[in-house]
Each structure stands twice: as C-alpha cells, then as structure tokens.
Design a protein around this motif. Structure first.
Motif, short mmCIF file in Angstrom:
data_model
loop_
_atom_site.label_atom_id
_atom_site.label_comp_id
_atom_site.label_asym_id
_atom_site.label_seq_id
_atom_site.Cartn_x
_atom_site.Cartn_y
_atom_site.Cartn_z
N MET A 230 -2.25 -5.84 -0.37
CA MET A 230 -1.10 -6.70 -0.65
C MET A 230 0.19 -5.90 -0.76
N ALA A 231 0.12 -4.81 -1.53
CA ALA A 231 1.34 -4.02 -1.78
C ALA A 231 1.78 -3.29 -0.52
N LEU A 232 0.82 -2.74 0.24
CA LEU A 232 1.20 -2.04 1.47
C LEU A 232 1.86 -3.00 2.46
N ALA A 233 1.29 -4.18 2.60
CA ALA A 233 1.87 -5.16 3.52
C ALA A 233 3.30 -5.50 3.10
N ALA A 234 3.52 -5.61 1.81
CA ALA A 234 4.85 -6.00 1.33
C ALA A 234 5.89 -4.90 1.58
N VAL A 235 5.52 -3.65 1.31
CA VAL A 235 6.52 -2.58 1.50
C VAL A 235 6.73 -2.32 2.99
N ARG A 236 5.71 -2.53 3.81
CA ARG A 236 5.91 -2.38 5.26
C ARG A 236 6.87 -3.45 5.78
N GLU A 237 6.77 -4.65 5.24
CA GLU A 237 7.64 -5.73 5.73
C GLU A 237 9.04 -5.67 5.12
N HIS A 238 9.12 -5.36 3.84
CA HIS A 238 10.40 -5.52 3.14
C HIS A 238 11.05 -4.20 2.75
N GLY A 239 10.36 -3.08 2.94
CA GLY A 239 10.95 -1.80 2.57
C GLY A 239 10.40 -1.27 1.27
N PRO A 240 10.69 0.01 0.98
CA PRO A 240 10.07 0.69 -0.16
C PRO A 240 10.56 0.17 -1.51
N VAL A 241 9.76 0.45 -2.54
CA VAL A 241 10.06 0.01 -3.91
C VAL A 241 10.37 1.23 -4.76
N THR A 242 11.44 1.11 -5.52
CA THR A 242 11.89 2.18 -6.41
C THR A 242 11.30 1.98 -7.79
N VAL A 243 10.82 3.07 -8.38
CA VAL A 243 10.30 3.03 -9.76
C VAL A 243 11.36 3.63 -10.67
N ILE A 244 11.68 2.93 -11.74
CA ILE A 244 12.66 3.46 -12.70
C ILE A 244 12.00 3.63 -14.05
N PRO A 245 12.39 4.67 -14.79
CA PRO A 245 11.85 4.84 -16.15
C PRO A 245 12.46 3.80 -17.09
N PRO A 246 11.78 3.50 -18.20
CA PRO A 246 12.32 2.51 -19.14
C PRO A 246 13.75 2.79 -19.56
N GLU A 247 14.11 4.07 -19.66
CA GLU A 247 15.48 4.41 -20.10
C GLU A 247 16.54 3.90 -19.14
N ASP A 248 16.17 3.69 -17.87
CA ASP A 248 17.15 3.27 -16.88
C ASP A 248 17.27 1.75 -16.75
N ARG B 124 12.08 -8.94 -3.19
CA ARG B 124 13.37 -9.30 -3.78
C ARG B 124 14.28 -8.11 -3.99
N GLY B 125 13.87 -6.93 -3.54
CA GLY B 125 14.74 -5.76 -3.69
C GLY B 125 14.97 -5.37 -5.13
N LEU B 126 13.96 -5.59 -5.98
CA LEU B 126 14.08 -5.23 -7.40
C LEU B 126 13.41 -3.89 -7.66
#
Lengths: 359, 359
Positions: free
Chosen positions: B33-51, B118-120
């Motif tokens: 599921m996740a691979l299909a989503a990032v291939r279609e919509h682009g990579p996902v950024t991980v942010i630490p709680p502080e950000d 959603r580019g979040l």
C-alpha cells in the motif's frame, strides 16, 4: 396554518399510536414530552405541505430502536438539540421546518418538542403514513431521497453522524449498529428534504389525520360508541378479528423487537384463532391459513372495551383486542416504494395483497 | 527531517509488525500500500515531534477491526480521502501532519499512504509505541485528548462520524458498533492533537524505532545472526520462551479476534509449555503457573528460524517461535495511562508487573 393546542397534542398521540401499528412509541410518554415542550417554549404551528418553502430543508426527527427499550428511555430535549446541531454542521442550509418521519405515540410528538424548542413549524405530513421498523422503509427514500446525513444522539451526549452511505439499506445497517452501541435506542434526524420533493413523496395530512383519529377515539369512548365505526370514515379502518391474547412471544435483539402474538377468537370469531407477527410494527395477521392483512397495509390492535390503541410493548396475556386493518397510503403502492415494504421485504414468501382483496 | 525511501518503508512495516504484538496488520499488505502511494504521489517526509507546529492539528489514521478481517480487506486510498474530508468538515483547523496511532504492519504504513496523497509530513511518533485493541487505549487519551471527532469509512463509501461522546470508552463502544456494521473493519481518523500536546503525550521516535528494528531483523536474517540479539540494543527485547505452536483458539466476534495460543517448549524450554492470550494483540504469556510478561509490556512472536515477526492471524499449528518481551514506553507507566491498559483492564485479576520483574 393552525396551532396545536393541548387537546390536539393528546389526540395526535392517541391517533398516531393507532397508525403506528404497534411501533412508534408510547402515547402517554409522547404526550407528556410534547406538552412540557409547548408549555415551556410556546405553541407549535402546523403548516400544510403546500406552505413549505422551496428553499431550505425540512428535517424529520424521531426515536429509533426497539419499542421495548424506547419505553424505558424517555428522551430529553437536549438529545434533540444535539442531533440538530450535528445536522446543521453537516447541511449548510437553513432548517425551515420539522415533521414526523413516521406515525407513533412518540414519533408523531417528538417533532413537536423540536419545533417548540427551536420555533420551527411542523409540516402536516410524514414519511410513512404509519410506522415501519427500518431506515430504508420511507416513502421519501422510495422517491430517491437519501437517508443521510443521518445524526444519532443518546442521553449520554454521544453523537454519531452518518455522512455518506452506499444506499439507504446500508444507512439502516450502520444506524442500527450505532443504536445497539447506544444501548438499544437513540434520537435520530435523517431524510432532510425540500418543499417540492416533500410535496411529491411525503404522506400528506398525516398529522391532521392522527389528530382526527385520536379525537374520534376519544369521543367514541366518552359516548360509549364503537371505536372502529368512529374512525372508519377517516381512514377506512375495518375490523379483521376479535380475540383474547393467549400468547406473546417477543425477543429484543439487534435493535428490534420481533415476535408473534396469538389470539383466541371471541364473539363472531369464537372458535377460531389468529396470529400477528411483528418487527417493532405489526407485519401480517393470519387466521385459519388465510392472510387477513399484510404490509404495507396497516394492522393495528385496539383494546376491545376502550378502543385504546395498543403498542407492541403493551401486549400482554388476557387482553381482549380487535385487530384493525387500514389501507396504507397509495404512495406505498408505487412500484419503487412497494419493493421496500412488501411482505417479501420482511421474509414472507407471498405477493402483496391489498386489504380490500384479503380474506 | 528525512524522506522515507522504499527500503525504509519495507523496514518500517517489518519492525512495526514486531511492535504491533500480533495486531496492527500484515506487513506485506502494508508495504505494498505504502509503496504504491509514494510511487504515485511522491516521497513522504518524516519530521520529529519538535518540528510539529504549535497551531493546526495532527490527525492519525489507521485500520480498526479484527486483524482476521483486516487481512481480507485491503483499504484503498479513497477511504482515506473520505475520512479526511469528513474530518476536515468537522474540525475547522488545518491538518498539518499525520502519524500512526499505533505500531503495526498496516497501521504504521497507512499514514504514509495518506501523507503521500495529501502532501503531508509524517510525524516520527505514535499513540501507543505498540498496538492495543481498543479506542481508549492510547497515550494521547491518557493525557486528556478526546478520541472524537472520530471518522470511520469503508470501501462502500459509507462514512460515519462520532462528533461527541461521553468519554473515550464510549467512543470505543460506538466506534466498535459501527465497525461491526461495516463488516468487521474500517479506516479510522481520530485523536487529532496539536504540537505541544503531542510532544508531551505521544510516544516519540516510534517510526524511526520501527525502521531500525526492521533493518536489524533484515540484516540478521541475511547474515544468519540471532534476531533477538540484533534488536535488543534498540528496544530491550529479550527472549521469554521458545516453542512449537500446538494449538490456536481464535474467535472473531464483536469487532475483535480473541483467543489463546499454546506452545510446547523447545530447546532450553523443552519439557515445559506456555500460553499466550490475545485480543487482537498479545496480552499475557504464562508458563508453569508464572506470568512471563503482561500488558502494557510488549509480547511479540517471531518465527524461530527467520526472525520474522508474526501476527495474530498468521499463527498456525506447527510454527516454531520465540516469544519476545519488550518493555513498553514509560508513558504507559504514568498512573493515568496504566489504568487504561494494565492487566485488569483486560479482565486479569493481577497487579501490573514490569518485564524486568517477571519470572
């Protein structure tokens, strides 16, 4: 346009209990709720369907759940506030009026409570002209109205909104699940419709009819006249069977009460017997292998001596009752409506019959 | 801040399955599921709680229901769109990020699908640091966050929103009713929180931890090293029991799968036996009258040969497994949190024990 006075509210609850065919709630509870609301908030105006504006929505409110549970949980006004606030958050249109979704001792009067609290008019119409147990069994739905947005609330301030559904039968399944989670009953707002749609698909004049039936039952009782003869000119009621209740099988599960009432014939029906099946409402009455009446026509029970309409939860051994048949609204005989409420929709392998053709 | 590449997604799903303690979904499904989503919509950024910004809300998304049902119903992206659209209609604040509510093969990766669509950004945190079966069993709730608004959707476009509730336990009861009505599983968005609250009550770094555990498990397998020794430095994992599955009792009802796994000891545990009870997730492991570990600490099962973490629905007769204990997040030992997930919350008449005190 007219205002419902206290006597009209009492008559409405009584007449609506007959039209509720066993469901729709207890008329004493419904009367007390509505009287308290109009005493606190002022009188409620009834408008005919023709006076509903084309713009804005009419939002019906009701109790949903097993009558046996509803009897134990009298809804307070704040659940109505919660469902309406929830509704207005979802529907960005002004609510111009309310109406009953079905006839019943509570479900015809709970919209009066809402109308009084919010200063809304009550439309002289409803979505069934009787009561039916499931969410999709509404004339408005047969005409294409969606049951959703559908908002449910309970006395613990839980509020659940169905905001999108595959179809009205899915809405029934999901709403019923929530009702079970809420303990077996809840207040519901659903089937918001506008004026033009309501004029085509709501059952017209059903509030007036219930008031008229209630008044006729009251007068007949006061004057010692026959209850069925008194209401026949208003609704086509006819006696189908007279008997004593000899057995009541009743199971409350999955948000419904289901069961069968067995009658041993009295008077002109002496020596025969009859059975009434119900799912919240009375579905079919049979005697000696014959179907005397079946959904969508109305099958109501009245106490033989007093003419008092009886609800499913009020049935008990020894009661002497008349089984009364009343033709349903002609809206239910439109093909798209009939398939929702014909005997097969309740699991009976038989074609629909009209009351005049039965026996 | 960093981007999750495809390998990181695979490692996340694997490591999160260990932390999911039997629940949280199948890692293969979650990975796809996740691979299909990032291939279609682009990579996902991980942010630490502080950000995470102080303003705006972080909305966790997940699958809810019995793992045995979730396995058969792979959620499409449109259910996520439906729950988020439903959520945004109710919460008039911008959604600034998403995160997992719990660890699991699907529940750690489904927020990636939403984030990609959603580019979040995805917050490197979650609401349990493991998986638990019920809505109120969330560290955020222990800190005072409300589970509602809670929005559920299924693949038939049914959308139900809980907009107000008496408490989080009521939210669980009502959401579970809806999940049953939706056929046993659904996509859920709930426990929206802001940055300051999240920094105090979410389990921090749990996405990174799952990625690290997954990578260590993968490396150990490639290099033929011991899986538990490989992950111990990351999470304090220790072997509690090694055995063969000799019985699996499992019942799927009321939106949960409940049951007991029986193990016959192997190797150093030869001659003894152990039982693992589960409600979606593993709750307690006992051997010879002793409790080896219990909630809130993590009880995970890995296949003995491969080190592959096992889910509740993957258990079957004959599997040779290690039972692994992992200390829970210290957040769960705060008194207001512990009462939600201690053994008594699951019906076990015993005081909480910490993993280091057991045996």
């Amino acid at each position: 346009m007219r205002t419902l006075d206290e006597q009209a509210i009492r008559d409405l609850a009584l007449g609506a209990t007959l039209l509720g065919t066993g469901g729709g709630g207890d008329p004493r509870v419904g009367t007390l709720m509505a009287l308290a609301a109009v005493r606190e908030h002022g009188p409620v105006t009834v408008i005919p369907p023709e006076d509903v504006p084309d713009e804005g929505v009419v939002v019906p409110v009701a109790m949903i759940g097993a009558p046996t549970v509803i009897l134990e949980r009298i809804p307070g006004g704040h659940e109505l506030d919660l469902v309406m606030e929830g509704f207005e958050r979802l529907v960005r249109q002004p609510v111009v009026a309310t109406m009953p979704i079905e006839a019943g001792g509570i479900n015809s009067t709970i919209p009066i409570v809402l109308a009084a609290r919010r200063g809304l008019p009550l439309v002289d119409a409803d979505g069934m002209g009787r009561a039916f147990p499931e969410v999709q069994m509404v004339t408005l739905g047969a005409g294409g109205a969606q049951a959703w947005p559908l908002v449910l609330a309970d006395e613990s301030r839980n509020v659940v909104a169905l905001t999108d559904a595959a179809d009205n039968a899915s809405a029934e399944r999901l709403a019923r699940s929530v009702v079970v989670g809420m303990g077996g009953s809840a207040v519901v707002a659903h089937y918001a419709v506008d004026g033009p749609f309501l004029r085509e698909w709501a059952v017209p004049r059903s509030v007036s009819l219930a008031v008229g039936i209630g008044r006729a039952l009251r007068d007949a009782r006061t004057e010692g006249r026959d209850a069925i003869a008194a209401i026949a000119p208003l609704c086509g009621a006819r006696r189908l069977f007279t008997g004593k209740v000899v057995d009541v099988k009743r199971t409350t599960a999955a948000g419904f009460v289901r069961g069968r009432l067995s009658l041993s014939g009295l008077d002109q029906d002496g020596g025969s017997s009859a059975e009434v099946d119900f799912q919240n409402e009375n579905l079919i009455v049979r005697s000696g292998g014959e179907v005397l009446a079946a959904v969508p026509d109305l099958i109501s029970l009245v106490e033989a001596d007093s003419g008092q309409p009886l609800t499913t939860e009020g049935m008990r051994y020894g009661l002497r009752v008349h089984v009364v048949g009343i033709p349903s609204s002609p809206l239910w005989w439109r093909p798209e409506a009939l398939r929702l409420v014909e005997p097969r929709a309740f699991g009976y392998d038989m074609d629909p019959i009209r009351l005049e053709d039965a026996q």
